[in-house]
Design an enzyme around this catalytic site. Structure first.
Site, PDB file in Angstrom:
ATOM      1  CD  GLU A 159      -9.279  -1.841  -1.084  1.00  0.00           C
ATOM      2  OE1 GLU A 159      -9.366  -1.881   0.157  1.00  0.00           O
ATOM      3  OE2 GLU A 159      -9.000  -2.848  -1.769  1.00  0.00           O
TER       4      GLU A 159
ATOM      5  CG  ASP B 183      -1.693  -1.267   1.403  1.00  0.00           C
ATOM      6  OD1 ASP B 183      -2.120  -1.843   0.382  1.00  0.00           O
ATOM      7  OD2 ASP B 183      -1.875  -1.709   2.552  1.00  0.00           O
TER       8      ASP B 183
END
Length: 540
Positions: free
Chosen positions: A187, A15
């Site tokens: 997301e 991420d």
């Protein structure tokens, strides 16, 4: 420009959020249940990176005791408003089932090294938050919105609201500005502004082999947002043989000379079962803005294994043996982390030339286990340690561990039989979700003298794992136990349903005392030795 091999941050570095301040680049990545929270790497050339800090290092900032596996710190976002750094992060307390408990915070610092501030609580409406600093001075907070009423997925879009630094809270109206595309699972939002357009970069399609990065834009920050004509801009979903898989969750940065790059998470599967033993790693791609004011990944959307960067990468340190010794003056080396607790003094101390672990709860406890480890960053390696431990019975054990989560680990322990006689015993838990049981029958124990240090070693060659040992004074190692399948130390086997495990393999030392007597185990050193092996498809 030199060609550099991806990933730029090998091993569990998921991420990525990238930032340039002057000539300095920073990448922040998720750490999940590992403490301290958030890894921030630094570079001057995008090719060579060093770990600069883990900023969430105090109990007031982060307490993950009780957080399940693959919960904890998700998807940090690192930004700078011209005067100081902002770090936004989620602490996830529950992720499985119909509900998610995800709490979002902001910390700030004038320098990347800190000290980082006490956290500002923001909201709990979803995860993967980020902060956007607009040209007019306003700050905007975005996160994915979750709705437990939705079936089968709770992903309900991207929420936007203004953040007031003066008041330390969200203010004004909020709105769901983007509901995602047909890829679903929207997301990981990041906002940018360029040529009068607001750009919203999101992650979609889950974090498995269908993962993708989607770009949308609007002239108004509140929307409506139109989707990129070639959506997704980054994905390996339609290229199952590409070396970089699971590509998505991206962020954008511009270099000093005006070039544009995209960093993203990726995985490099091994074995016919496509298991990513190094977890979700961080790669980089060159990108460009076309005449239509849309961003395109060069040679995309499938990510490239090699990319041209301003400098060549020096892999000397990557392939070097790391021999860690322990002194009170130096403290614990920055390569190591531990699980969940912000009170490390209860589980370890560096003193008298050793790493001393205090036996606590079982391997796999979500509260307080004494386990200190470093990331596996190579497909093949050797590791070893020298332990001094005097157990009373079978409920006290300490030793060398290869660990993914409570369901998946291989643990060579110094322990004792019920009669108090010391022995070596391998505790293996192979893909044991949902029961969380050890593998039976357990390999036969090996009796060892009641006193003396024991050298413990592990060798991993691709998917093959072999333990060995030597008694104090012996030079040669002796194999112990069978060859295990190391590939189960992977996201694909991580103790959750499909695409529900998010970390990576670690190797380190651990100690448990299930009698509650806090028995100590001392480790004189720890060595991690990378090995070039024919099973390593992706390494030079």
């Amino acid at each position: 420009m030199p060609k550099v091999l991806n990933p730029i941050l090998p091993g569990f570095n998921a991420d990525p959020s990238i930032l340039r301040v002057g000539s300095d680049y920073y990448i922040a990545t998720s750490t999940f249940e590992w403490f301290p929270g958030v890894q921030i790497h630094h570079s001057r050339d995008l090719a060579n990176w060093t770990l600069a800090t883990r900023p969430l290092s105090r109990k007031s900032q982060l307490d993950m005791r009780g957080d399940p596996d693959s919960c904890g710190v998700w998807a940090p976002c690192l930004t700078h408003d011209g005067s100081k750094f902002y770090l936004v992060y989620t602490d996830v307390k529950r992720k499985d089932g119909s509900f998610k408990d995800a709490h979002n915070y902001i910390v700030t610092s004038e320098t990347i090294e800190g000290p980082w501030s006490e956290p500002f609580y923001v909201n709990s409406s979803g995860f993967d938050p980020s902060l956007f600093h607009d040209e007019d001075g306003k700050k905007w907070f975005v996160n994915m919105l979750q709705d437990h009423r939705r079936r089968p997925r709770s992903f309900a879009g991207i929420r936007l609201q203004e953040w007031s630094e003066k008041e330390g809270k969200l203010v004004g109206p909020w709105k769901t500005i983007f509901f995602g595309t047909e890829l679903d699972f929207v997301e990981g939002p990041h906002l940018y502004k360029r040529n009068g357009w607001y750009y919203l970069l999101t992650a979609e399609a889950g974090t498995g082999y269908g993962h993708a990065a989607t770009l949308a834009r609007s002239k108004d920050i509140w929307g409506p947002y139109e989707v990129h004509p070639k959506n997704p801009i980054l994905s390996s979903a339609k290229a199952p043989l590409a070396p970089l898989q699971r590509a998505g969750h991206a962020d954008i940065v511009e270099s000093e000379d005006g070039k544009t790059y995209v960093v993203h998470l990726t995985g490099r599967p091994i074995t016919q079962k496509r298991r990513c033993v190094l977890g979700r790693e961080c790669a980089i791609q060159e990108a460009y803005w076309a005449d239509d004011d849309w961003l395109y990944v060069k040679n995309g959307p499938v990510p490239s294994l090699t990319v041209e960067l301003p400098a060549a990468r020096d892999d000397t340190a990557y392939w070097a043996e790391q021999h860690y010794t322990f002194s009170a003056s130096d403290g614990l080396h920055k390569d190591f982390q531990w699980l969940r607790t912000p009170e490390p003094e209860r589980i370890f101390a560096v003193q008298d030339g050793a790493l001393e672990l205090t036996g606590r709860e079982t391997t796999g406890s979500w509260f307080e286990q004494a386990l200190v480890a470093r990331r596996q960053t190579h497909f093949s390696y050797d590791a070893e340690t020298l332990v001094h431990f005097s157990p009373l019975d079978e409920r006290q054990f300490a030793g060398l561990i290869a660990y993914y989560c409570r369901y998946n680990f291989f643990y060579l322990t110094v322990t004792a039989h019920a009669d108090g006689k010391r022995e070596l015993l391998i505790l293996a838990s192979e893909a044991s979700w949902p029961e969380g049981r050890l593998k039976f029958p357990i390999a036969e124990p090996v009796s060892i003298p009641q006193e003396g240090k024991v050298r413990l070693a592990i060798s991993i060659r691709g998917k093959d794992l072999q333990f060995s040992y030597a008694l104090e004074g012996a030079v040669e190692l002796t194999k112990i136990g069978p060859v295990y399948d190391a590939s189960i130390l992977s996201d694909e086997c991580g103790g959750h349903q499909v695409d529900g495990s998010f970390t990576g393999a670690f190797v380190g030392v651990a100690a448990s005392d299930l009698n509650g007597l806090e028995t100590k185990a001392k480790f004189d050193y720890f060595t991690y030795r990378p090995v070039r092996h024919e099973s390593d498809r992706y390494e030079p």
